[in-house]
Design a protein around this motif. Structure first.
Motif, PDB file in Angstrom:
ATOM      1  N   GLY A   1      47.796 103.731  34.256  1.00 49.39           N
ATOM      2  CA  GLY A   1      47.238 103.234  35.566  1.00 49.39           C
ATOM      3  C   GLY A   1      47.828 102.132  36.018  1.00 49.39           C
ATOM      4  N   SER A   2      47.025 101.858  37.227  1.00 47.71           N
ATOM      5  CA  SER A   2      47.310 100.389  37.958  1.00 47.71           C
ATOM      6  C   SER A   2      46.198  99.471  37.981  1.00 47.71           C
ATOM      7  CB  SER A   2      47.831 100.676  39.155  1.00 47.71           C
ATOM      8  OG  SER A   2      49.163 101.657  39.210  1.00 47.71           O
ATOM      9  N   LEU A   3      46.379  98.250  38.132  1.00 45.30           N
ATOM     10  CA  LEU A   3      45.507  97.203  38.730  1.00 45.30           C
ATOM     11  C   LEU A   3      46.117  96.109  39.426  1.00 45.30           C
ATOM     12  CD1 LEU A   3      43.288  96.481  35.470  1.00 45.30           C
ATOM     13  CD2 LEU A   3      42.292  97.483  37.247  1.00 45.30           C
ATOM     14  N   THR A   4      45.067  95.415  40.263  1.00 42.73           N
ATOM     15  CA  THR A   4      45.827  94.348  41.008  1.00 42.73           C
ATOM     16  C   THR A   4      44.824  93.176  40.723  1.00 42.73           C
ATOM     17  OG1 THR A   4      46.780  95.867  42.779  1.00 42.73           O
ATOM     18  CG2 THR A   4      46.587  93.443  43.199  1.00 42.73           C
ATOM     19  N   LEU A   5      45.867  92.074  40.361  1.00 45.62           N
ATOM     20  CA  LEU A   5      44.783  90.822  40.290  1.00 45.62           C
ATOM     21  C   LEU A   5      45.007  89.831  41.399  1.00 45.62           C
ATOM     22  CD1 LEU A   5      45.716  89.916  36.705  1.00 45.62           C
ATOM     23  CD2 LEU A   5      43.774  91.438  37.427  1.00 45.62           C
ATOM     24  N   SER A   6      43.959  89.128  41.746  1.00 50.05           N
ATOM     25  CA  SER A   6      44.051  88.294  42.863  1.00 50.05           C
ATOM     26  C   SER A   6      43.664  86.822  42.484  1.00 50.05           C
ATOM     27  CB  SER A   6      43.147  88.687  44.049  1.00 50.05           C
ATOM     28  OG  SER A   6      43.423  89.869  44.321  1.00 50.05           O
TER      29      SER A   6
ATOM     30  N   ASP B   1      49.984  85.399  49.637  1.00 50.16           N
ATOM     31  CA  ASP B   1      49.360  85.451  51.148  1.00 50.16           C
ATOM     32  C   ASP B   1      49.404  83.638  51.433  1.00 50.16           C
ATOM     33  OD1 ASP B   1      48.217  85.157  53.440  1.00 50.16           O
ATOM     34  OD2 ASP B   1      46.934  86.826  53.014  1.00 50.16           O
ATOM     35  N   ASN B   2      50.434  83.265  51.645  1.00 51.78           N
ATOM     36  CA  ASN B   2      50.422  81.956  51.884  1.00 51.78           C
ATOM     37  C   ASN B   2      49.343  81.252  52.782  1.00 51.78           C
ATOM     38  OD1 ASN B   2      52.385  80.688  50.337  1.00 51.78           O
ATOM     39  ND2 ASN B   2      54.018  80.684  51.928  1.00 51.78           N
ATOM     40  N   PRO B   3      49.092  81.898  54.060  1.00 46.37           N
ATOM     41  CA  PRO B   3      48.047  81.089  54.580  1.00 46.37           C
ATOM     42  C   PRO B   3      46.705  80.899  53.808  1.00 46.37           C
ATOM     43  CG  PRO B   3      49.342  82.588  55.997  1.00 46.37           C
ATOM     44  CD  PRO B   3      49.703  82.713  54.520  1.00 46.37           C
TER      45      PRO B   3
ATOM     46  N   ILE C   1      55.769  82.897  41.321  1.00 50.26           N
ATOM     47  CA  ILE C   1      56.545  82.826  42.764  1.00 50.26           C
ATOM     48  C   ILE C   1      56.465  81.550  43.192  1.00 50.26           C
ATOM     49  CG2 ILE C   1      54.202  83.366  43.782  1.00 50.26           C
ATOM     50  CD1 ILE C   1      55.535  85.247  45.767  1.00 50.26           C
ATOM     51  N   TYR C   2      57.581  81.197  43.844  1.00 47.24           N
ATOM     52  CA  TYR C   2      57.845  80.127  44.229  1.00 47.24           C
ATOM     53  C   TYR C   2      57.221  80.154  45.923  1.00 47.24           C
ATOM     54  CZ  TYR C   2      60.282  76.107  46.764  1.00 47.24           C
ATOM     55  OH  TYR C   2      60.441  75.015  47.598  1.00 47.24           O
ATOM     56  N   THR C   3      56.234  79.510  46.144  1.00 47.83           N
ATOM     57  CA  THR C   3      55.587  79.605  47.543  1.00 47.83           C
ATOM     58  C   THR C   3      56.308  79.281  48.678  1.00 47.83           C
ATOM     59  OG1 THR C   3      54.724  77.256  47.350  1.00 47.83           O
ATOM     60  CG2 THR C   3      53.223  79.179  46.514  1.00 47.83           C
ATOM     61  N   GLY C   4      57.302  78.238  48.553  1.00 46.99           N
ATOM     62  CA  GLY C   4      58.194  77.887  49.696  1.00 46.99           C
ATOM     63  C   GLY C   4      59.051  78.946  50.240  1.00 46.99           C
ATOM     64  N   GLY C   5      59.927  79.683  49.151  1.00 47.25           N
ATOM     65  CA  GLY C   5      60.779  80.640  49.736  1.00 47.25           C
ATOM     66  C   GLY C   5      60.636  81.914  49.222  1.00 47.25           C
ATOM     67  N   GLY C   6      59.675  82.265  48.233  1.00 49.80           N
ATOM     68  CA  GLY C   6      59.146  83.572  47.694  1.00 49.80           C
ATOM     69  C   GLY C   6      59.800  83.970  46.613  1.00 49.80           C
ATOM     70  N   ALA C   7      60.951  83.161  45.659  1.00 50.31           N
ATOM     71  CA  ALA C   7      61.709  83.695  44.702  1.00 50.31           C
ATOM     72  C   ALA C   7      60.561  83.947  43.825  1.00 50.31           C
ATOM     73  CB  ALA C   7      62.529  82.462  44.253  1.00 50.31           C
ATOM     74  N   THR C   8      60.842  85.089  42.785  1.00 49.09           N
ATOM     75  CA  THR C   8      60.046  85.552  41.966  1.00 49.09           C
ATOM     76  C   THR C   8      60.751  85.623  40.644  1.00 49.09           C
ATOM     77  OG1 THR C   8      60.446  87.950  42.365  1.00 49.09           O
ATOM     78  CG2 THR C   8      58.756  87.041  43.632  1.00 49.09           C
ATOM     79  N   TYR C   9      59.871  85.537  39.568  1.00 49.90           N
ATOM     80  CA  TYR C   9      60.418  85.584  38.263  1.00 49.90           C
ATOM     81  C   TYR C   9      59.542  86.231  37.491  1.00 49.90           C
ATOM     82  CZ  TYR C   9      61.876  81.126  40.537  1.00 49.90           C
ATOM     83  OH  TYR C   9      62.266  80.308  41.464  1.00 49.90           O
ATOM     84  N   TYR C  10      60.031  87.076  36.319  1.00 47.45           N
ATOM     85  CA  TYR C  10      59.355  88.081  35.821  1.00 47.45           C
ATOM     86  C   TYR C  10      59.697  87.904  34.266  1.00 47.45           C
ATOM     87  CZ  TYR C  10      58.051  90.516  39.990  1.00 47.45           C
ATOM     88  OH  TYR C  10      57.194  90.416  41.184  1.00 47.45           O
ATOM     89  N   ALA C  11      58.589  88.137  33.188  1.00 45.01           N
ATOM     90  CA  ALA C  11      59.039  88.422  31.771  1.00 45.01           C
ATOM     91  C   ALA C  11      59.683  89.585  31.834  1.00 45.01           C
ATOM     92  CB  ALA C  11      57.656  88.177  31.054  1.00 45.01           C
ATOM     93  N   ASP C  12      60.588  89.755  30.665  1.00 43.43           N
ATOM     94  CA  ASP C  12      61.021  91.033  30.545  1.00 43.43           C
ATOM     95  C   ASP C  12      60.415  92.256  30.383  1.00 43.43           C
ATOM     96  OD1 ASP C  12      64.148  89.816  28.732  1.00 43.43           O
ATOM     97  OD2 ASP C  12      63.772  89.939  30.937  1.00 43.43           O
TER      98      ASP C  12
END
Length: 125
Positions: free
Chosen positions: A16-21, A70-72, A48-59
């Motif tokens: 299944g799926s979940l979304t955290l905020s 959502d930057n604003p 996530i780098y808020t300035g440029g949106g670069a993302t990083y994930y654990a394997d």
């Protein structure tokens, strides 16, 4: 001081799926998600780098989890798909408001200086 409010945890069956905020009360250089399963150490999941949106994930979550922002609204989301029982943990949101010595380690807990209260995610088989 930056306050973080997390939401979206819960129980779901495997697959299944979940979304955290996570809504932050102020701006940050980077926002991340960590998790801690019973008896295990805190693990960096995604950032996530808020300035440029670069993302990083654990394997362990690559291809299944997606971090977005959502930057604003100073809000970060973690979309979790194809959940597995081993994803069961308390998930914490964290923000990095200073560029300290751990800037090059986006999934290191030491890089973050404000933390949320955590939200439980339980995946049953």
């Amino acid at each position: 001081q930056v306050q973080l409010v997390e939401s979206g945890g819960g129980s779901v069956q495997a697959g299944g799926s979940l979304t955290l905020s996570c809504a932050a009360s102020g701006a940050a250089y980077r926002m991340g998600w960590f998790r801690q399963a019973p008896g295990k150490e805190l693990e960096g999941v995604a950032a996530i780098y808020t300035g440029g949106g670069a993302t990083y994930y654990a394997d362990s979550v690559k291809g299944r989890f997606t971090i977005s922002q959502d930057n604003p609204k100073n809000t970060v989301y973690l979309q979790m798909n194809s959940l597995k029982p081993e994803d069961t943990a308390v998930y914490y949101c964290a923000v990095q408001t200073t560029r300290g010595p751990y800037w090059t380690l986006p999934l290191s807990r030491s890089a973050y200086n404000y933390w949320g209260q955590g939200t439980q995610v339980t995946v049953s088989s």
